[in-house]
Design a protein around this motif. Structure first.
Motif, short mmCIF file in Angstrom:
data_model
loop_
_atom_site.label_atom_id
_atom_site.label_comp_id
_atom_site.label_asym_id
_atom_site.label_seq_id
_atom_site.Cartn_x
_atom_site.Cartn_y
_atom_site.Cartn_z
N THR A 2 -30.11 -47.93 -37.41
CA THR A 2 -29.78 -48.66 -36.17
C THR A 2 -30.59 -48.07 -35.02
O THR A 2 -30.90 -46.88 -35.01
N SER A 22 -30.41 -53.53 -35.74
CA SER A 22 -30.15 -52.74 -36.94
C SER A 22 -30.94 -53.34 -38.10
O SER A 22 -31.19 -54.54 -38.14
N VAL A 56 -32.42 -44.16 -29.16
CA VAL A 56 -32.01 -43.39 -30.34
C VAL A 56 -32.22 -44.23 -31.60
O VAL A 56 -31.88 -45.42 -31.63
N HIS A 58 -31.14 -44.16 -35.55
CA HIS A 58 -30.09 -43.53 -36.33
C HIS A 58 -30.24 -44.00 -37.78
O HIS A 58 -30.24 -45.20 -38.03
N THR A 60 -28.72 -44.20 -41.57
CA THR A 60 -27.33 -44.23 -42.07
C THR A 60 -26.88 -42.87 -42.59
O THR A 60 -25.83 -42.37 -42.20
N GLY A 63 -28.21 -39.47 -39.90
CA GLY A 63 -27.77 -39.35 -38.51
C GLY A 63 -28.92 -39.65 -37.55
O GLY A 63 -29.93 -40.24 -37.95
N PRO A 64 -28.79 -39.23 -36.29
CA PRO A 64 -29.85 -39.53 -35.33
C PRO A 64 -31.14 -38.81 -35.68
O PRO A 64 -31.12 -37.64 -36.06
N SER A 66 -33.59 -37.07 -34.49
CA SER A 66 -33.92 -36.42 -33.21
C SER A 66 -34.69 -35.12 -33.39
O SER A 66 -35.14 -34.54 -32.42
N THR A 70 -35.35 -33.98 -39.46
CA THR A 70 -34.78 -35.27 -39.88
C THR A 70 -35.90 -36.30 -40.03
O THR A 70 -35.88 -37.11 -40.96
#
Ligand SMILES: Nc1ncnc2c1ncn2[C@@H]1O[C@H](COP(=O)(O)OP(=O)(O)OP(=O)(O)O)[C@@H](O)[C@H]1O
Length: 243
Positions: A2, A22, A56, A58, A60, A63-64, A66, A70
């Motif tokens: 998303t 999304s 942001v 994200h 699923t 997570g974000p 960031s 990740t």
């Protein structure tokens, strides 16, 4: 995946303006819109090659997105077919496909590619019907063949998330249909998520589950393909409707 309030500014120009959307897992999402609307920019932000100005993203299960860690995990599961192919002409087709697997081995490795990597690359070339051209210099291939090498490079990654930016622009219609069917089969059989930027609206209507329409960096349509009718198309492409 998303995306919330995603904005991208380049050289003082707003390219994406607070986009919210999304991407549904295991589905084909088509991104459509006029030239310059920001479709490729959106793909580059979603695949982590451009950092957005704000917003942001994200994933699923991650997570974000960031931190570099990740993003690294996210990139491992994605493959991108680039508009314009981004191939190295003097290299054989096989080497261009193998270059898509570069993050699967040590960046300074001088060892030859593993048998597994070569088998994956050859299988990807088989999927795009170019197995017999694997050792040909890429610049000696036709425009459509080069585009298929670009498709093979992304497929060799066996990505869970495939970004395809105008992947069929140099292909004839039967071939474009065949690749759409290939993408659709991979979503059905492996749960792959496909994000397809295309100007070929009939292909989007035939194969996508969902359509996102971008106009001047803003989301002008977001819904199931069945609702992307002629009126929605006019709104996205000209804005002459009060939809
Ligand atoms: N590196 C860049 N620096 C500055 N502006 C850029 C850069 N890349 C793209 N843009 C601008 O961003 C806007 C959106 O470009 P983008 O390539 O995302 O559009 P698009 O919808 O994919 O277009 P097309 O359908 O023609 O490929 C354009 O006005 C373009 O000039």
């Amino acid at each position: 995946m998303t995306v919330t309030d995603l904005s991208l500014e380049r050289n003082g120009r707003l390219i994406l303006d607070k986009a919210r959307l999304s991407i549904d897992q295991g589905q084909i999402t088509a991104i459509v819109g006029p030239s310059g609307a920001g479709k490729s920019s959106l793909i580059h932000v979603l695949n982590g090659s451009i950092t957005p100005t704000s917003g942001v993203i994200h994933a699923t299960d991650l997570g974000p997105l960031s931190s570099p860690t990740t993003w690294e995990r996210m990139r491992k599961r994605t493959g991108t077919i680039f508009q314009g192919n981004a191939l190295i002409g003097r290299l054989p087709a096989l080497d261009n496909v193998l270059s898509g697997l570069v993050d699967t081995r040590h960046p300074l490795s001088l060892l030859p590619w593993s048998r597994v990597a070569r088998a994956r690359a050859m299988d990807a070339l088989r999927q795009v019907d170019l197995l017999d051209r694997a050792f040909e210099r890429t610049e000696n291939l036709s425009g459509g063949e080069q585009q298929r090498v670009g498709i093979a490079r992304a497929l060799a990654r066996q990505p869970r998330l495939l970004f395809a930016d105008e992947p069929f622009s140099a292909l004839d219609r039967p071939l474009a249909m065949r690749f759409c069917e290939l993408f659709a089969a991979s979503t059905r059989e492996t749960g792959r998520t496909v994000v397809l930027v295309t100007h070929q609206l009939d292909l989007a209507r035939a194969f996508a589950d969902r359509v996102i329409g971008l106009r001047s960096g803003r989301i002008a349509f977001d819904g199931p393909t069945t609702l992307f009718d002629k009126e929605a198309e006019r709104y996205v492409f000209s804005g002459n409707s009060n939809l």
